[in-house]
Design an enzyme around this catalytic site. Structure first.
Site, PDB file in Angstrom:
ATOM      1  CB  ALA A   1      -0.922  -0.003   1.211  1.00  0.00           C
TER       2      ALA A   1
ATOM      3  CB  ILE B   1       4.616   6.533   6.293  1.00  0.00           C
ATOM      4  CG1 ILE B   1       4.858   7.944   5.752  1.00  0.00           C
ATOM      5  CG2 ILE B   1       5.705   6.148   7.284  1.00  0.00           C
ATOM      6  CD1 ILE B   1       4.740   9.020   6.807  1.00  0.00           C
ATOM      7  NE  ARG B   2       7.172  -0.158   1.984  1.00  0.00           N
ATOM      8  CZ  ARG B   2       7.822  -1.040   1.231  1.00  0.00           C
ATOM      9  NH1 ARG B   2       8.592  -1.942   1.819  1.00  0.00           N
ATOM     10  NH2 ARG B   2       7.710  -1.004  -0.083  1.00  0.00           N
ATOM     11  N   GLY B   3       4.218   1.018   8.079  1.00  0.00           N
ATOM     12  CA  GLY B   3       4.010   0.941   9.511  1.00  0.00           C
ATOM     13  C   GLY B   3       5.073   0.097  10.213  1.00  0.00           C
TER      14      GLY B   3
ATOM     15  CG  ASP C   1     -16.586  -2.761  11.067  1.00  0.00           C
ATOM     16  OD1 ASP C   1     -16.002  -3.231  12.067  1.00  0.00           O
ATOM     17  OD2 ASP C   1     -17.597  -3.279  10.575  1.00  0.00           O
TER      18      ASP C   1
END
Length: 579
Positions: free
Chosen positions: A321, A324-326, A377
Site C-alpha cells: 500500500a 509511510i510503512r508501519g 470497521d
C-alpha cells in the site's frame, strides 16, 4: 445409516442456527424496551455482547455434533460422503426458511471447524447461495405502506408513529408533525404533484443505536423514490420527540456507515430489509448492510464472494500500500479494489512496546466499542487463499521478509494465516501534503473533531500522527491504526513541569518521570503540528486539545455520565427537543 445420520446432523445444524437467530432477534426486542425506558447503557451492552453470540452458537453446535455423531466418522475417511449428504439435507431444510442465507453461513462456520479444513479446501461449504432470497417476506410484511392523498400527509405521519407501538409518550407530537411536514415540503422537488402510485413505505422495525431510534422508509411517487430516516430521542423528562429528518443521500450513507456501531433491529426476513436498504443506499454493498444490521458473519461471507468475483474480473496485482510503512503492520492492496489488507509483522519495532497478541486485543476492542463514526470497521479472516500470480514480486518479498509465519505458499496459492481487511482511505498525511488551503483547513478541523468525538466515547488514539488517519469517500477524517489505542480513562494526562534550576536546555534527557500511560498534550504541537499553517489552523479550532485540563475534564465527564452519544447525523438537521 449414512443418510439418516446426515439428516440428523443437518437438523442439528439448523437447530443451532435457529437458536442463534432467536437470540439475535431477542436483542432487538430488548433494545426497544431499553429505549422506551431510557436505559442507554443497557442498549450499548446489548450491542457489545451480541457481537460474540454467533461464535458461541457455532461452538455449541460443533460440540453437540461431535458428541452425538462421533461414531459415524465426522472427519475420517468417509467424511466426504457424509458431508455431501449433510449439505443436501440442509438445503432441503431451508426451502421455507426465513433466513436461508444466514443459515448457509452458519453451516459453513460449523462444517469448517468439524472438518478442520481451511475453507478453500472444503468443497461442502456454500460458496454460492443455494436458496434464493428474492421473494421471501415476513408475516406481517417487512414494511408497511401508507397512501396519503394531497392533504393527508399529517394523518399518514400519525398512523406511522402509532404503528411503531412505542410505550413512551411524545412530549409534543403536533410540533413533531409540523417539523416533519415542513422539512419534507422544503426538501422534496417542487412543484410536488401526486402520481398514481403514491405511497410511503416504512420498515416495520425501528433501528436502535445508542440513545436514538430511527424509522427508516421511502416516499414513492410514480417512478421516483425519496428515502428518509426519522431520528427519535428522549427529552430531559423522558418523553419522546422527533429530533431530525434525514433525506439527503450523503446523510443517510453516513447513518449507515461502517465506522459506527451496528444497529439493533428486529428482522424476521433480513434479506428483505437489505433489499429495501440497498434501494435507498445504492453506494452500499449488501455485505456492508448485512454487517450494519448486526449480521457480521453474513456480511463477511458476502464480502468474500464479492472479493472472488472482483478477482475473476480484474487483472491488476496486489502491491504494498502507498504511504509511510508501519512499524506493526504490513499493508497491501489491489489498486482496483477499495480495501486494504493488513498483516501483523513477526518482528514489531521495539519502539512500539507491543506484541501480536496485544495488537489483536486492540483490534478486538475497536470491533466491540462504539466507533462514533471515527474508527474504521474491521473484517478479520484466517487462512485466506490468494492467487500467487496476482501478487507483485515486491510484495511477496516484503511478506516473506516481515511476516514469514503468516505466509504459506501452496502450489499456485499464497495463504495468509491471519489478516485484517479495512476499506481503503486516503492517508491524512498525503491529503494534507497535496490539498489546497481550503481542503487542508477543513481536514485539520475535522481531525480535531475526530479526537474530540473519540474522547467522548472513552477512546484515545495513542499515536496521533496524521499517517494513522484517513479521509473517507465522504470526506470525513477517520482513525484506522489501532495498535496504540487506549481507553481514555486509562491514560494519565499531565502538564510538563518546569525544569529544575540550572537544567541544560540542550540536553536530550527529560527532567521529569514518565509512566507508561502518561500523556503530555502540549507535546502534540511539537511532534504532530510541524507545519506552521496546519498548526495555526489547528489552534484556531482546537487549541484546547493541547491542554491537559481539557482531557482531564473529559475523564471526569466519563466517570460521572458514562459514554456520550456522538450523533449519527449533522447537528444542522436537528429540530431539537420541544421547549
Amino acid at each position: 445409516m449414512l443418510d439418516s445420520a446426515a439428516r440428523a446432523i443437518a437438523l442439528a445444524l439448523r437447530d443451532g442456527f435457529d437458536r442463534h437467530y432467536a437470540l439475535f432477534r431477542e436483542c432487538a426486542r430488548a433494545a426497544k424496551r431499553h429505549f422506551e425506558a431510557g436505559e442507554w447503557r443497557a442498549i450499548r451492552h446489548l450491542g457489545h455482547d451480541r457481537i460474540d453470540y454467533y461464535d458461541r452458537r457455532v461452538r455449541e453446535t460443533v460440540d453437540r455434533i461431535e458428541r452425538e455423531f462421533r461414531a459415524v466418522g465426522l472427519d475420517g475417511s468417509g467424511a466426504d460422503a457424509l458431508w455431501e449428504r449433510v449439505k443436501v439435507h440442509f438445503i432441503g431444510l431451508l426451502i421455507d426458511h426465513k433466513q436461508p442465507e444466514c443459515a448457509e453461513t452458519f453451516f459453513n462456520s460449523v462444517s469448517c471447524k468439524i472438518l478442520q479444513r481451511t475453507y478453500f479446501h472444503n468443497r461442502f461449504i456454500f460458496v454460492r447461495p443455494a436458496i434464493s432470497t428474492e421473494h421471501i417476506d415476513a408475516d406481517p410484511p417487512t414494511y408497511r405502506s401508507y397512501y396519503p392523498q394531497a392533504a393527508e400527509l399529517r394523518h399518514a405521519i400519525v398512523d406511522i408513529v402509532l404503528d411503531m407501538a412505542l410505550a413512551t409518550r411524545f412530549a409534543d407530537f403536533r410540533r413533531d408533525v409540523r417539523n416533519i411536514v415542513h422539512a419534507l415540503r422544503t426538501r422534496l422537488p417542487r412543484p410536488w404533484r401526486l402520481e398514481v402510485n403514491h405511497q410511503i413505505q416504512v420498515l416495520s422495525s425501528l433501528f436502535y443505536r445508542d440513545e436514538t431510534a430511527y424509522a427508516v422508509g421511502r416516499i414513492v411517487n410514480g417512478t421516483r423514490t425519496h428515502p428518509f430516516a426519522v431520528a427519535i430521542k428522549h427529552n430531559a423528562q423522558g418523553r419522546l420527540y422527533v429530533d431530525a429528518l434525514l433525506t439527503d443521500e450523503g446523510d443517510l450513507a453516513l447513518l449507515f456507515s461502517a465506522n459506527r456501531s451496528y444497529f439493533l433491529v428486529d428482522m424476521e426476513v433480513p434479506s428483505a430489509y437489505i433489499r429495501f436498504l440497498r434501494a435507498m443506499l445504492p453506494d452500499k454493498t449488501a455485505a456492508e448492510l448485512y454487517t450494519m444490521v448486526g449480521l457480521q458473519k453474513a456480511g463477511k461471507n458476502l464480502f468474500y464472494r464479492d472479493f472472488l468475483h472482483h478477482l475473476a474480473h480484474s487483472r491488476d496485482r496486489f502491491v504494498v500500500a502507498p504511504g509511510i510503512r508501519g512499524l506493526v503492520m504490513c499493508v497491501f492492496t489491489l489498486p482496483s479494489y477499495p480495501y486494504v489488507f493488513k498483516i501483523i509483522k513477526d518482528r514489531i519495532a521495539v519502539t512500539k512496546e507491543t506484541d501480536a497478541m496485544r495488537v489483536r486485543q486492540k483490534y478486538a476492542l475497536v470491533k466491540h466499542h462504539d466507533r462514533a463514526g471515527r474508527m474504521s470497521d474491521i473484517l478479520e479472516y484466517s487462512d485466506v487463499a490468494f492467487p500467487r500470480e496476482r501478487f507483485s514480486p515486491e510484495l511477496i518479498a516484503e511478506l516473506h521478509a516481515v511476516a514469514p509465519s503468516q505466509i504459506e505458499e501452496e502450489g499456485n496459492r499464497i495463504i495468509v494465516r491471519h489478516v485484517y481487511i479495512e476499506r481503503r482511505m486516503r492517508p491524512l498525511n498525503m491529503f494534507l501534503e497535496q490539498g489546497n488551503a481550503a481542503q487542508r483547513e477543513r481536514a485539520i478541523r475535522d481531525y480535531g473533531d475526530a479526537l474530540r468525538e473519540l474522547a467522548s466515547v472513552n477512546i484515545f488514539a495513542g499515536d496521533l500522527l496524521f499517517k494513522n488517519f484517513g479521509i473517507t469517500r465522504y470526506g470525513r477524517v477517520v482513525f484506522y491504526d489501532y495498535d496504540e489505542i487506549e481507553y481514555l480513562t486509562d491514560c494519565r494526562f499531565r502538564r510538563i513541569p518546569p525544569p529544575p534550576p540550572g537544567f541544560d536546555d540542550t540536553s536530550a534527557e527529560v527532567w521529569y518521570p514518565v509512566g507508561p500511560h502518561d500523556i503530555f498534550p502540549e507535546e502534540f504541537a511539537t511532534f504532530i503540528l510541524t507545519d506552521s499553517t496546519l498548526r495555526d489552523a489547528f489552534l484556531r479550532w482546537h487549541a484546547a486539545l493541547l491542554d491537559a485540563d481539557w482531557w482531564q475534564a473529559r475523564q471526569r465527564a466519563l466517570a460521572t455520565h458514562g459514554l456520550a452519544e456522538v450523533l449519527s447525523y449533522p447537528p444542522a438537521l436537528r429540530f431539537g427537543p420541544p421547549p
